[in-house]
Design a protein around this motif. Structure first.
Motif, PDB file in Angstrom:
ATOM      1  N   HIS A 168       0.863  -1.184   0.000  1.00  0.00           N
ATOM      2  CA  HIS A 168       0.000   0.000   0.000  1.00  0.00           C
ATOM      3  C   HIS A 168       0.900   1.235   0.000  1.00  0.00           C
ATOM      4  O   HIS A 168       1.673   1.452   0.926  1.00  0.00           O
ATOM      5  N   GLU A 170       1.302   5.515  -0.641  1.00  0.00           N
ATOM      6  CA  GLU A 170       0.626   6.812  -0.748  1.00  0.00           C
ATOM      7  C   GLU A 170       0.600   7.262  -2.210  1.00  0.00           C
ATOM      8  O   GLU A 170      -0.386   7.827  -2.682  1.00  0.00           O
ATOM      9  N   PRO A 172       0.435   5.758  -5.704  1.00  0.00           N
ATOM     10  CA  PRO A 172       0.210   4.483  -6.386  1.00  0.00           C
ATOM     11  C   PRO A 172       1.227   4.192  -7.491  1.00  0.00           C
ATOM     12  O   PRO A 172       1.471   3.027  -7.812  1.00  0.00           O
ATOM     13  N   THR A 175       3.717   1.442  -7.133  1.00  0.00           N
ATOM     14  CA  THR A 175       3.365   0.018  -7.258  1.00  0.00           C
ATOM     15  C   THR A 175       3.667  -0.526  -8.653  1.00  0.00           C
ATOM     16  O   THR A 175       3.624  -1.739  -8.864  1.00  0.00           O
ATOM     17  N   SER A 207      -8.236  -1.152  -4.634  1.00  0.00           N
ATOM     18  CA  SER A 207      -8.825   0.192  -4.630  1.00  0.00           C
ATOM     19  C   SER A 207      -7.780   1.293  -4.742  1.00  0.00           C
ATOM     20  O   SER A 207      -8.003   2.311  -5.406  1.00  0.00           O
ATOM     21  N   ASN A 208      -6.638   1.112  -4.115  1.00  0.00           N
ATOM     22  CA  ASN A 208      -5.633   2.177  -4.060  1.00  0.00           C
ATOM     23  C   ASN A 208      -4.800   2.303  -5.327  1.00  0.00           C
ATOM     24  O   ASN A 208      -4.222   3.356  -5.579  1.00  0.00           O
ATOM     25  N   ASP A 209      -4.731   1.220  -6.113  1.00  0.00           N
ATOM     26  CA  ASP A 209      -3.720   1.208  -7.184  1.00  0.00           C
ATOM     27  C   ASP A 209      -4.202   0.569  -8.486  1.00  0.00           C
ATOM     28  O   ASP A 209      -3.400   0.233  -9.353  1.00  0.00           O
ATOM     29  N   VAL A 226     -13.394   1.337  -2.812  1.00  0.00           N
ATOM     30  CA  VAL A 226     -13.634   2.328  -3.858  1.00  0.00           C
ATOM     31  C   VAL A 226     -14.931   2.060  -4.627  1.00  0.00           C
ATOM     32  O   VAL A 226     -15.485   2.953  -5.256  1.00  0.00           O
TER      33      VAL A 226
END
Length: 231
Positions: A168, A170, A172, A175, A207-209, A226
């Protein structure tokens, strides 16, 4: 909950379409799994009826009530996306259409045994620990080829793709090497004929990436907060 699921879906679809546009891909190359482990049965049904029939759960104990409530529906495809203990294989097979977390030989042996007893073939994703994080499950990349060679002899297991989880971040964008690494492992395995047939899919991005994952070739993305929210 501030946004309706339909509003969230509209935003997700716009972001997927933009990521596909940036990477020269078609929207229909990307499948969305609605991760429902933190939401109610009603919210799960709402996701299905909004156009997300692929439902992902991490644990049978948490999925059981939803699965039982929805088992009569033909428009639901269940994906097991969490770490799978060998003693839970009996609960998962015959209920979940896909297993995204095949990461060790003992699990493959149990899947092969139980699927053979049921007379089914189970589509699986081999989970790889591309990031090298100690806290992540997954096969080490250097162990992939011999693992695929063994899986080639398992007639009740059908390896349809690889799966990974990125750290995870901050930002993305950080990644990207993880997702690119999984795609390269898939492409290399296919070029070498490491498995008995070509492996098409990549299960990666949350959701984050997920936009970065789509840009790097994801064919399945796993979206919880998300898309469906958390409660």
């Amino acid at each position: 909950m501030n946004r309706t699921l339909r509003e969230a879906a509209g935003d997700v679809e716009r972001r997927i379409a933009n990521a596909c546009g940036r990477s020269g891909r078609r929207r229909d190359e990307v499948n969305v799994i609605a991760v429902t482990k933190y939401v109610s049965l009603d919210r799960t049904i709402e996701a299905i009826e909004t156009g997300y029939p692929n439902v992902g759960e991490n644990r049978w104990q948490d999925a059981k009530d939803k699965w039982e409530a929805l088992q009569g529906r033909q428009d639901v495809v269940w994906h097991f996306i969490g770490h799978l203990q060998t003693n839970k294989v009996k609960d998962v097979l015959g209920r979940f259409a896909y297993v995204h977390s095949l990461d060790r030989l003992s699990l493959a042996e149990e899947l092969q045994k139980k699927a053979s007893q049921l007379g089914i073939v189970v589509p699986c994703f081999v989970q790889l620990n591309v990031s090298g994080e100690q806290t992540k499950h997954g096969l080490q990349p250097e162990a992939l080829e011999p693992f695929l060679s063994k899986l080639s002899d398992c007639d009740a297991i059908d390896v349809v793709g690889f799966m990974t989880m990125a750290p995870h971040e901050e930002d993305p964008e950080r990644t990207r090497p993880v997702f690119r690494g999984l795609r390269e492992l898939r492409d290399e395995a296919n070029a070498k004929g490491a498995y008995r047939k070509p492996i098409p899919h990549l299960s990666m991005g949350m959701s984050n990436d997920f936009e970065i994952a789509v840009e790097e070739g994801a064919t399945w993305i796993r979206l919880g907060s998300v898309l469906v929210g958390k409660s």
